[in-house]
Design an enzyme around this catalytic site. Structure first.
Site, PDB file in Angstrom:
ATOM      1  N   PRO A   1      78.969  78.698  92.344  1.00 45.19           N
ATOM      2  CG  PRO A   1      78.152  79.498  90.296  1.00 45.19           C
ATOM      3  CD  PRO A   1      78.872  78.353  90.930  1.00 45.19           C
TER       4      PRO A   1
ATOM      5  NE  ARG B   1      98.467  87.666 101.981  1.00 43.35           N
ATOM      6  CZ  ARG B   1      98.058  88.356 103.044  1.00 43.35           C
ATOM      7  NH1 ARG B   1      96.919  88.044 103.645  1.00 43.35           N
ATOM      8  NH2 ARG B   1      98.760  89.360 103.508  1.00 43.35           N
TER       9      ARG B   1
ATOM     10  CD  GLU C   1      74.863  75.953  81.646  1.00 44.46           C
ATOM     11  OE1 GLU C   1      73.977  76.498  82.316  1.00 44.46           O
ATOM     12  OE2 GLU C   1      75.765  76.587  81.046  1.00 44.46           O
TER      13      GLU C   1
ATOM     14  CG  ASP D   1      96.796  91.730 106.675  1.00 44.63           C
ATOM     15  OD1 ASP D   1      97.315  92.823 106.402  1.00 44.63           O
ATOM     16  OD2 ASP D   1      96.875  90.724 105.957  1.00 44.63           O
TER      17      ASP D   1
HETATM   18 CL1  6GU Z   1      83.344  78.974  92.881  1.00 43.48          CL
HETATM   19  N1  6GU Z   1      82.469  78.878  90.406  1.00 43.48           N
HETATM   20  C1  6GU Z   1      81.903  79.426  89.319  1.00 43.48           C
HETATM   21  N2  6GU Z   1      81.737  78.672  88.223  1.00 43.48           N
HETATM   22  N3  6GU Z   1      81.486  80.675  89.269  1.00 43.48           N
HETATM   23  C2  6GU Z   1      81.667  81.395  90.366  1.00 43.48           C
HETATM   24  C3  6GU Z   1      82.256  80.906  91.524  1.00 43.48           C
HETATM   25  C4  6GU Z   1      82.645  79.615  91.509  1.00 43.48           C
HETATM   26  N4  6GU Z   1      82.283  81.874  92.449  1.00 43.48           N
HETATM   27  C5  6GU Z   1      81.740  82.931  91.864  1.00 43.48           C
HETATM   28  N5  6GU Z   1      81.355  82.662  90.619  1.00 43.48           N
END
Ligand code: 6GU
Length: 256
Positions: free
Chosen positions: A89, A154, A116, A169
């Site tokens: 994230p 794609r 985690e 697109d």
């Molecule tokens: Cl790539 N991994 C995780 N664990 N949560 C996320 C993510 C990735 N992208 C958005 N939320």
């Protein structure tokens, strides 16, 4: 294109890699999609690849050693120099531009996290391309890996049966799609717009473009601002008619 996914849940990718457009591309060999169990690189007989965080706290941390060993083994088998993507994230946010960038590569290793997070030394040592699929928290990177693979695959020549559905697109780049209709012509009193049944191709093209612009201006004005530079003059005029587009000021450039 060759994707190699490293995960503690390889079984999640079974139907994903064998179904639909992607499944066909994998069968034809247009896309090579291999899935590896991170636990195969565990350094203990219990195949454990996570441990408690130093400093305490909730949850477990993915250990550095198995992830490093996995990526290095896949790299050493490769003829080329693969890109390693780490799904986290905190990464740069995945969008169509990132998808295009990855689609231009021959070989991508995708490292999925769980728990985690990853031991920081994985990123420090491998310097992977850290990618997130958006500002929300998943339980792990597996679903994110599927998002990435589907969006990238794609774009690869020969994956999507009708290449028009990909190149269309680019004519409508930075716009949301226009509404679509199929049979029957009337549903609970709601009819298909007459123009779509008129056979006037140019009028249909223009109507669809207008609806796409309208949807984007009203639903996603942020997209209009981000993509103004790639819009055609025709699209810009439509955006203005719907009251959107970047604010004009006395410092505006000639292109605006
Ligand atoms: Cl790539 N991994 C995780 N664990 N949560 C996320 C993510 C990735 N992208 C958005 N939320």
């Amino acid at each position: 294109m060759h994707f190699e996914i490293v995960t503690i849940f390889p079984e999640l990718f079974g139907p994903f890699r064998s179904t639909g457009i992607l499944g066909k591309a994998v069968d034809r060999g247009t896309v090579r999609l291999e899935v590896f169990d991170l636990r195969d690189w565990a350094d203990n007989k219990w195949r454990q690849v996570d441990d408690e965080p130093y400093g305490g706290g909730a949850g477990m941390v993915l250990q550095a050693t198995p992830a490093l060993a996995a990526v290095r083994e896949l790299e050493s088998r490769a003829v080329d120099k693969p890109r390693t993507v780490m799904l986290t994230p905190r990464g740069r946010v995945f969008d169509q531009a990132v998808a295009r960038e990855l689609a231009a590569l021959d070989h991508v290793i995708v490292l999925c996290g769980r728990y985690e997070g990853f031991d920081e030394r994985i990123a420090h040592i491998l310097k992977p391309d850290e990618v997130s699929i958006g500002d929300f928290v998943l339980g792990g990177g597996e679903v994110a890996a599927m998002v990435l693979v589907e969006a990238v695959a794609r774009l690869i020549e020969g994956v999507v049966g009708d290449p028009d559905s990909v190149t269309d697109d680019s004519f409508t780049e930075g716009l949301l799609d226009h509404p679509c209709y199929t049979r029957p012509p009337e549903v609970e009193g709601h009819e298909v717009p007459d123009i779509l049944r008129s056979g006037h191709h140019e009028a249909i093209r223009r109507w669809r473009l207008e609806r796409a612009v309208e949807a984007t201006v009203t639903r996603r004005p942020d997209l209009v601002n981000d993509n103004w530079d790639v819009y055609s003059e025709e699209v810009r005029l439509m955006v203005r008619r719907f009251g959107g587009g970047p604010r004009r000021n006395r410092h505006s450039t000639p292109s605006e």
